[in-house]
Design a protein around this motif. Structure first.
Motif, PDB file in Angstrom:
ATOM      1  N   ARG A   9       0.835  -1.211   0.000  1.00 10.31           N
ATOM      2  CA  ARG A   9       0.000   0.000   0.000  1.00 10.31           C
ATOM      3  C   ARG A   9       0.862   1.251   0.000  1.00 10.31           C
ATOM      4  O   ARG A   9       0.572   2.213  -0.706  1.00 10.31           O
ATOM      5  CB  ARG A   9      -0.933  -0.014   1.212  1.00 10.31           C
ATOM      6  CG  ARG A   9      -2.035  -1.069   1.100  1.00 10.31           C
ATOM      7  CD  ARG A   9      -2.945  -1.065   2.305  1.00 10.31           C
ATOM      8  NE  ARG A   9      -3.639   0.225   2.368  1.00 10.31           N
ATOM      9  CZ  ARG A   9      -4.149   0.732   3.478  1.00 10.31           C
ATOM     10  NH1 ARG A   9      -4.056   0.075   4.617  1.00 10.31           N
ATOM     11  NH2 ARG A   9      -4.772   1.897   3.461  1.00 10.31           N
ATOM     12  N   LEU A  10       1.935   1.225   0.800  1.00 13.87           N
ATOM     13  CA  LEU A  10       2.840   2.361   0.860  1.00 13.87           C
ATOM     14  C   LEU A  10       3.505   2.597  -0.497  1.00 13.87           C
ATOM     15  O   LEU A  10       3.596   3.721  -0.981  1.00 13.87           O
ATOM     16  CB  LEU A  10       3.895   2.149   1.950  1.00 13.87           C
ATOM     17  CG  LEU A  10       4.895   3.283   2.147  1.00 13.87           C
ATOM     18  CD1 LEU A  10       4.192   4.582   2.512  1.00 13.87           C
ATOM     19  CD2 LEU A  10       5.910   2.905   3.207  1.00 13.87           C
ATOM     20  N   GLU A  11       3.933   1.507  -1.125  1.00 16.39           N
ATOM     21  CA  GLU A  11       4.565   1.623  -2.433  1.00 16.39           C
ATOM     22  C   GLU A  11       3.573   2.168  -3.473  1.00 16.39           C
ATOM     23  O   GLU A  11       3.920   3.007  -4.310  1.00 16.39           O
ATOM     24  CB  GLU A  11       5.104   0.264  -2.886  1.00 16.39           C
ATOM     25  CG  GLU A  11       5.889   0.353  -4.185  1.00 16.39           C
ATOM     26  CD  GLU A  11       6.516  -0.985  -4.562  1.00 16.39           C
ATOM     27  OE1 GLU A  11       6.662  -1.198  -5.772  1.00 16.39           O
ATOM     28  OE2 GLU A  11       6.846  -1.783  -3.673  1.00 16.39           O
ATOM     29  N   ALA A  12       2.327   1.697  -3.396  1.00 14.27           N
ATOM     30  CA  ALA A  12       1.299   2.190  -4.324  1.00 14.27           C
ATOM     31  C   ALA A  12       1.052   3.683  -4.113  1.00 14.27           C
ATOM     32  O   ALA A  12       0.919   4.437  -5.081  1.00 14.27           O
ATOM     33  CB  ALA A  12       0.008   1.396  -4.133  1.00 14.27           C
ATOM     34  N   LEU A  13       1.027   4.100  -2.857  1.00 18.30           N
ATOM     35  CA  LEU A  13       0.829   5.522  -2.562  1.00 18.30           C
ATOM     36  C   LEU A  13       2.021   6.364  -3.044  1.00 18.30           C
ATOM     37  O   LEU A  13       1.844   7.446  -3.604  1.00 18.30           O
ATOM     38  CB  LEU A  13       0.604   5.732  -1.064  1.00 18.30           C
ATOM     39  CG  LEU A  13      -0.742   5.285  -0.518  1.00 18.30           C
ATOM     40  CD1 LEU A  13      -0.744   5.366   1.015  1.00 18.30           C
ATOM     41  CD2 LEU A  13      -1.857   6.136  -1.090  1.00 18.30           C
ATOM     42  N   GLU A  14       3.225   5.862  -2.847  1.00 20.48           N
ATOM     43  CA  GLU A  14       4.417   6.582  -3.305  1.00 20.48           C
ATOM     44  C   GLU A  14       4.426   6.713  -4.829  1.00 20.48           C
ATOM     45  O   GLU A  14       4.770   7.758  -5.374  1.00 20.48           O
ATOM     46  CB  GLU A  14       5.680   5.884  -2.811  1.00 20.48           C
ATOM     47  CG  GLU A  14       5.913   6.048  -1.326  1.00 20.48           C
ATOM     48  CD  GLU A  14       7.089   5.233  -0.803  1.00 20.48           C
ATOM     49  OE1 GLU A  14       7.537   4.290  -1.498  1.00 20.48           O
ATOM     50  OE2 GLU A  14       7.560   5.535   0.306  1.00 20.48           O
ATOM     51  N   THR A  15       4.012   5.640  -5.497  1.00 20.86           N
ATOM     52  CA  THR A  15       3.942   5.671  -6.957  1.00 20.86           C
ATOM     53  C   THR A  15       2.897   6.690  -7.414  1.00 20.86           C
ATOM     54  O   THR A  15       3.136   7.474  -8.333  1.00 20.86           O
ATOM     55  CB  THR A  15       3.594   4.270  -7.509  1.00 20.86           C
ATOM     56  OG1 THR A  15       4.594   3.346  -7.081  1.00 20.86           O
ATOM     57  CG2 THR A  15       3.505   4.276  -9.013  1.00 20.86           C
ATOM     58  N   ARG A  16       1.773   6.685  -6.747  1.00 18.86           N
ATOM     59  CA  ARG A  16       0.694   7.619  -7.086  1.00 18.86           C
ATOM     60  C   ARG A  16       1.138   9.064  -6.859  1.00 18.86           C
ATOM     61  O   ARG A  16       0.878   9.937  -7.679  1.00 18.86           O
ATOM     62  CB  ARG A  16      -0.532   7.288  -6.242  1.00 18.86           C
ATOM     63  CG  ARG A  16      -1.746   8.045  -6.605  1.00 18.86           C
ATOM     64  CD  ARG A  16      -2.931   7.525  -5.827  1.00 18.86           C
ATOM     65  NE  ARG A  16      -4.129   8.224  -6.228  1.00 18.86           N
ATOM     66  CZ  ARG A  16      -5.307   8.013  -5.698  1.00 18.86           C
ATOM     67  NH1 ARG A  16      -5.454   7.118  -4.753  1.00 18.86           N
ATOM     68  NH2 ARG A  16      -6.345   8.692  -6.114  1.00 18.86           N
ATOM     69  N   ILE A  17       1.808   9.322  -5.763  1.00 20.01           N
ATOM     70  CA  ILE A  17       2.293  10.669  -5.466  1.00 20.01           C
ATOM     71  C   ILE A  17       3.324  11.108  -6.505  1.00 20.01           C
ATOM     72  O   ILE A  17       3.305  12.251  -6.972  1.00 20.01           O
ATOM     73  CB  ILE A  17       2.871  10.746  -4.040  1.00 20.01           C
ATOM     74  CG1 ILE A  17       1.737  10.660  -3.012  1.00 20.01           C
ATOM     75  CG2 ILE A  17       3.667  12.032  -3.846  1.00 20.01           C
ATOM     76  CD1 ILE A  17       2.212  10.502  -1.592  1.00 20.01           C
ATOM     77  N   ALA A  18       4.204  10.212  -6.896  1.00 16.57           N
ATOM     78  CA  ALA A  18       5.204  10.536  -7.918  1.00 16.57           C
ATOM     79  C   ALA A  18       4.512  10.894  -9.230  1.00 16.57           C
ATOM     80  O   ALA A  18       4.892  11.857  -9.907  1.00 16.57           O
ATOM     81  CB  ALA A  18       6.166   9.377  -8.110  1.00 16.57           C
ATOM     82  N   TYR A  19       3.494  10.141  -9.603  1.00 16.93           N
ATOM     83  CA  TYR A  19       2.741  10.414 -10.823  1.00 16.93           C
ATOM     84  C   TYR A  19       2.042  11.772 -10.711  1.00 16.93           C
ATOM     85  O   TYR A  19       2.062  12.575 -11.654  1.00 16.93           O
ATOM     86  CB  TYR A  19       1.723   9.309 -11.075  1.00 16.93           C
ATOM     87  CG  TYR A  19       0.820   9.590 -12.243  1.00 16.93           C
ATOM     88  CD1 TYR A  19       1.267   9.453 -13.557  1.00 16.93           C
ATOM     89  CD2 TYR A  19      -0.495  10.010 -12.043  1.00 16.93           C
ATOM     90  CE1 TYR A  19       0.440   9.725 -14.629  1.00 16.93           C
ATOM     91  CE2 TYR A  19      -1.327  10.286 -13.114  1.00 16.93           C
ATOM     92  CZ  TYR A  19      -0.861  10.145 -14.401  1.00 16.93           C
ATOM     93  OH  TYR A  19      -1.688  10.430 -15.460  1.00 16.93           O
TER      94      TYR A  19
END
Length: 70
Positions: A9-19
């Motif tokens: 979940r953390l990785e998904a959130l980090e990816t989303r924030i980067a996008y």
């Protein structure tokens, strides 16, 4: 394992924030370019309005050559 789920979940959130950061940067660049264009057009419009007010846009028949079909 609960830890793995949280990491995913953390990785998904980090990816989303980067996008989203990338998208925000692109939008900012677009808006900046649009404001430059608007500023240029505003200045050109002001110049044209001044020419209309002063009459400098009106052709002088005494100095203008007639069109080729005359």
């Amino acid at each position: 394992m609960p830890g793995t789920d949280q990491e995913a979940r953390l990785e998904a959130l980090e990816t989303r924030i980067a996008y989203q950061d990338h998208t925000i940067e692109e939008l900012n660049a677009t808006i900046t370019e649009q404001w430059r264009a608007i500023d240029l057009l505003t200045k050109k419009l002001a110049m044209m309005e001044e020419q209309v007010r002063t009459g400098s846009y009106i052709a002088d028949p005494a100095t203008d050559k007639p069109p080729p079909h005359y």
